[in-house]
Design an enzyme around this catalytic site. Structure first.
Site, PDB file in Angstrom:
ATOM      1  N   SER A 232       0.893  -1.125  -0.092  1.00 47.96           N
ATOM      2  CA  SER A 232      -0.157  -0.274   0.458  1.00 47.96           C
ATOM      3  C   SER A 232       1.130   0.967  -0.265  1.00 47.96           C
ATOM      4  O   SER A 232       0.281   2.144  -0.654  1.00 47.96           O
ATOM      5  CB  SER A 232      -1.341   0.254   1.248  1.00 47.96           C
ATOM      6  OG  SER A 232      -1.237  -1.122   1.094  1.00 47.96           O
TER       7      SER A 232
ATOM      8  N   HIS B 193      -2.173  -2.992  -6.513  1.00 46.95           N
ATOM      9  CA  HIS B 193      -2.691  -2.576  -5.899  1.00 46.95           C
ATOM     10  C   HIS B 193      -4.065  -2.607  -5.600  1.00 46.95           C
ATOM     11  O   HIS B 193      -5.028  -2.512  -6.109  1.00 46.95           O
ATOM     12  CB  HIS B 193      -2.216  -1.185  -5.897  1.00 46.95           C
ATOM     13  CG  HIS B 193      -2.454  -0.662  -4.205  1.00 46.95           C
ATOM     14  ND1 HIS B 193      -3.138   0.178  -3.830  1.00 46.95           N
ATOM     15  CD2 HIS B 193      -2.414  -1.171  -2.952  1.00 46.95           C
ATOM     16  CE1 HIS B 193      -3.610   0.370  -2.042  1.00 46.95           C
ATOM     17  NE2 HIS B 193      -2.807  -0.659  -1.685  1.00 46.95           N
TER      18      HIS B 193
ATOM     19  N   GLU C 270      -4.318  -0.620  -9.212  1.00 46.29           N
ATOM     20  CA  GLU C 270      -3.430   0.746  -9.212  1.00 46.29           C
ATOM     21  C   GLU C 270      -2.423  -0.482  -9.607  1.00 46.29           C
ATOM     22  O   GLU C 270      -2.035  -1.397  -8.896  1.00 46.29           O
ATOM     23  CB  GLU C 270      -3.158   1.528  -7.953  1.00 46.29           C
ATOM     24  CG  GLU C 270      -4.689   2.457  -7.490  1.00 46.29           C
ATOM     25  CD  GLU C 270      -4.128   2.943  -6.352  1.00 46.29           C
ATOM     26  OE1 GLU C 270      -4.488   4.419  -6.451  1.00 46.29           O
ATOM     27  OE2 GLU C 270      -3.317   2.522  -5.177  1.00 46.29           O
TER      28      GLU C 270
ATOM     29  N   ASN D 157      -4.908   5.574  -1.654  1.00 46.81           N
ATOM     30  CA  ASN D 157      -4.483   5.944  -0.292  1.00 46.81           C
ATOM     31  C   ASN D 157      -3.298   7.982   0.363  1.00 46.81           C
ATOM     32  O   ASN D 157      -3.446   8.055   1.076  1.00 46.81           O
ATOM     33  CB  ASN D 157      -2.707   4.806   0.667  1.00 46.81           C
ATOM     34  CG  ASN D 157      -3.687   3.470   0.651  1.00 46.81           C
ATOM     35  OD1 ASN D 157      -5.049   3.620   0.744  1.00 46.81           O
ATOM     36  ND2 ASN D 157      -3.227   2.491   0.456  1.00 46.81           N
TER      37      ASN D 157
HETATM   38  P1  NAD Z   1      -2.821  -9.590   7.001  1.00 50.15           P
HETATM   39  O1  NAD Z   1      -1.751  -9.562   7.630  1.00 50.15           O
HETATM   40  O2  NAD Z   1      -4.175 -10.029   7.047  1.00 50.15           O
HETATM   41  O3  NAD Z   1      -1.965 -10.664   5.987  1.00 50.15           O
HETATM   42  C1  NAD Z   1      -0.828 -10.574   5.643  1.00 50.15           C
HETATM   43  C2  NAD Z   1      -0.153 -12.142   6.046  1.00 50.15           C
HETATM   44  O4  NAD Z   1       1.344 -12.347   5.187  1.00 50.15           O
HETATM   45  C3  NAD Z   1      -0.375 -13.123   7.498  1.00 50.15           C
HETATM   46  O5  NAD Z   1      -0.769 -14.406   6.910  1.00 50.15           O
HETATM   47  C4  NAD Z   1       1.430 -13.313   7.105  1.00 50.15           C
HETATM   48  O6  NAD Z   1       1.279 -14.448   8.103  1.00 50.15           O
HETATM   49  C5  NAD Z   1       2.321 -13.667   6.502  1.00 50.15           C
HETATM   50  N1  NAD Z   1       3.330 -13.815   5.791  1.00 50.15           N
HETATM   51  C6  NAD Z   1       4.207 -12.042   6.666  1.00 50.15           C
HETATM   52  N2  NAD Z   1       5.103 -12.940   6.248  1.00 50.15           N
HETATM   53  C7  NAD Z   1       5.491 -13.790   5.559  1.00 50.15           C
HETATM   54  C8  NAD Z   1       6.463 -14.399   4.654  1.00 50.15           C
HETATM   55  N3  NAD Z   1       7.864 -13.965   4.720  1.00 50.15           N
HETATM   56  N4  NAD Z   1       6.007 -14.979   3.490  1.00 50.15           N
HETATM   57  C9  NAD Z   1       4.930 -16.044   3.822  1.00 50.15           C
HETATM   58  N5  NAD Z   1       3.827 -15.241   4.397  1.00 50.15           N
HETATM   59  C10 NAD Z   1       3.767 -14.068   5.050  1.00 50.15           C
HETATM   60  O7  NAD Z   1      -2.476  -8.287   5.984  1.00 50.15           O
HETATM   61  P2  NAD Z   1      -2.972  -7.553   4.979  1.00 50.15           P
HETATM   62  O8  NAD Z   1      -4.092  -6.549   5.526  1.00 50.15           O
HETATM   63  O9  NAD Z   1      -3.637  -8.926   3.422  1.00 50.15           O
HETATM   64  O10 NAD Z   1      -1.557  -7.236   4.179  1.00 50.15           O
HETATM   65  C11 NAD Z   1      -0.859  -7.482   2.985  1.00 50.15           C
HETATM   66  C12 NAD Z   1      -0.599  -6.123   2.118  1.00 50.15           C
HETATM   67  O11 NAD Z   1      -1.411  -5.559   1.720  1.00 50.15           O
HETATM   68  C13 NAD Z   1       0.543  -5.473   2.760  1.00 50.15           C
HETATM   69  O12 NAD Z   1       1.608  -4.762   1.878  1.00 50.15           O
HETATM   70  C14 NAD Z   1      -0.663  -3.843   3.090  1.00 50.15           C
HETATM   71  O13 NAD Z   1      -0.593  -2.515   2.782  1.00 50.15           O
HETATM   72  C15 NAD Z   1      -1.610  -4.408   1.731  1.00 50.15           C
HETATM   73  N6  NAD Z   1      -2.887  -3.821   1.388  1.00 50.15           N
HETATM   74  C16 NAD Z   1      -3.620  -4.234   2.334  1.00 50.15           C
HETATM   75  C17 NAD Z   1      -4.776  -3.237   2.364  1.00 50.15           C
HETATM   76  C18 NAD Z   1      -5.600  -3.578   3.187  1.00 50.15           C
HETATM   77  O14 NAD Z   1      -7.139  -2.796   3.344  1.00 50.15           O
HETATM   78  N7  NAD Z   1      -5.427  -4.443   4.338  1.00 50.15           N
HETATM   79  C19 NAD Z   1      -4.860  -3.070   0.930  1.00 50.15           C
HETATM   80  C20 NAD Z   1      -4.828  -3.048   0.028  1.00 50.15           C
HETATM   81  C21 NAD Z   1      -3.035  -3.710   0.032  1.00 50.15           C
END
Ligand code: NAD
Length: 291
Positions: free
Chosen positions: A116, A137, A149, A187
């Site tokens: 993000s 994204h 995006e 964002n």
């Molecule tokens: P989350 O905490 O729900 O999930 C993250 C996952 O990554 C977990 O299941 C964890 O076990 C796993 N993980 C961590 N390290 C790892 C590794 N080395 N290898 C494999 N798996 C691993 O987080 P999220 O909200 O799904 O966010 C994930 C990404 O998406 C981030 O970069 C975030 O910025 C981006 N994002 C989030 C949103 C949102 O609304 N939450 C929206 C768009 C983008």
């Protein structure tokens, strides 16, 4: 085409559902086996809702589920033609992963990050394929939100950008081109707004419920900023704020103290059951935060 999705949290599970629904074999990887189980269950539940609403047939749901494979062995994900990374918003964690995947994946494999707020080039430059590295994204919840995006870094080739646009359209989403600047388009505008909502609560401007109601009925938003923060995940939101503050040095991106306290307490929003609302009750009620 085989799509690999690494990270099976909120976003990874949604992305995997979208690519599998669109007909791609999808390998979902996570280091935490229980997260994979959670992802599997949430995808099955979401697909069932699509069937109930008549947006998917029962056969399409069965086919979609058969296209999904869940693995803890990341070597398996490296077999994909496109790898979409959706792990924790932390550059060191992401780059350690990209290093492993770069060594194992074939030279033609395209790498995409769902970050993000981190810059795409800060990840791409640690691999030997910055020309085939792009930002994709997605938005939460991925099965319902049409936008993606497509982020081009200074190193991404035009061929990769064109390919990414085609891929995004192919899974039924709407691509827009964004520059590799922290926060991209959505964002950049949305994060300061959500953080301002939290600051308004800190200052005692209004209650949690009234802040959200005001923005729903006064600004026409589908949900208020605190409900939205709980959806994003408060840990993720704080990390995004920190990264954007580092990049722009503007206080409007800085995570407010209340947000930090809640993250310290383990109140991550919907995914942990507590945030600005308490999701252990149905329907959720505003949390007692002592502010
Ligand atoms: P989350 O905490 O729900 O999930 C993250 C996952 O990554 C977990 O299941 C964890 O076990 C796993 N993980 C961590 N390290 C790892 C590794 N080395 N290898 C494999 N798996 C691993 O987080 P999220 O909200 O799904 O966010 C994930 C990404 O998406 C981030 O970069 C975030 O910025 C981006 N994002 C989030 C949103 C949102 O609304 N939450 C929206 C768009 C983008």
């Amino acid at each position: 085409m085989i799509v690999g999705v690494v990270g099976s949290g909120l976003m990874g599970s949604g992305i995997a559902q979208a690519t599998a629904t669109a007909g791609h074999q999808t390998i979902v990887g996570d280091t935490v086996a229980s997260q994979l189980e959670k992802a599997k269950a949430s995808i099955a539940k979401s697909l069932a809702r699509f069937v109930e609403k008549g947006k998917l047939t029962a056969d399409q749901r069965t086919l979609t589920l058969s296209r999904l494979e869940f693995v803890t062995d990341l070597g398996k994900v490296a077999e994909a033609d496109l790898i979409i990374e959706a792990v924790t918003e932390d550059l060191a964690v992401k780059n350690e992963l990209w290093g492993k995947l770069d060594r194992r994946a074939g030279p033609a494999t395209i790498f995409a990050s769902n970050t993000s707020s981190l810059s795409i080039i800060s990840m791409a430059s640690t691999t030997g394929r910055s020309d085939r590295f792009v930002g994709l994204h997605f938005f939460n919840p991925v099965p319902l939100m049409p936008l993606v995006e497509v982020v081009r870094s200074v190193g991404t080739s035009q061929a990769t950008v064109d390919w990414a646009f085609e891929f995004v359209r192919g899974i039924g989403k709407e691509p827009v081109a964004a520059r590799d600047a922290s926060g991209f388009i959505v964002n950049l505008l949305l994060v300061p707004y959500i953080l301002d909502g939290i600051r308004a609560l800190e200052r005692g401007v209004a209650s949690i419920a009234d802040l959200d109601t005001a923005m729903r009925f006064g600004a026409g938003h589908p949900m208020g900023p605190l409900t939205l923060a709980d959806f994003v995940g408060l840990d993720t939101l704080a990390k995004i704020g920190d990264i954007m503050f580092d990049e722009y040095r503007e206080t409007r991106y800085a995570a407010p103290p209340l947000l930090r306290r809640m993250v310290t307490a383990g109140f991550y929003g919907r995914k942990s059951g507590r945030g600005f609302y308490d999701y252990r009750q149905d329907p959720p009620v505003p949390a007692e935060l002592g502010v």
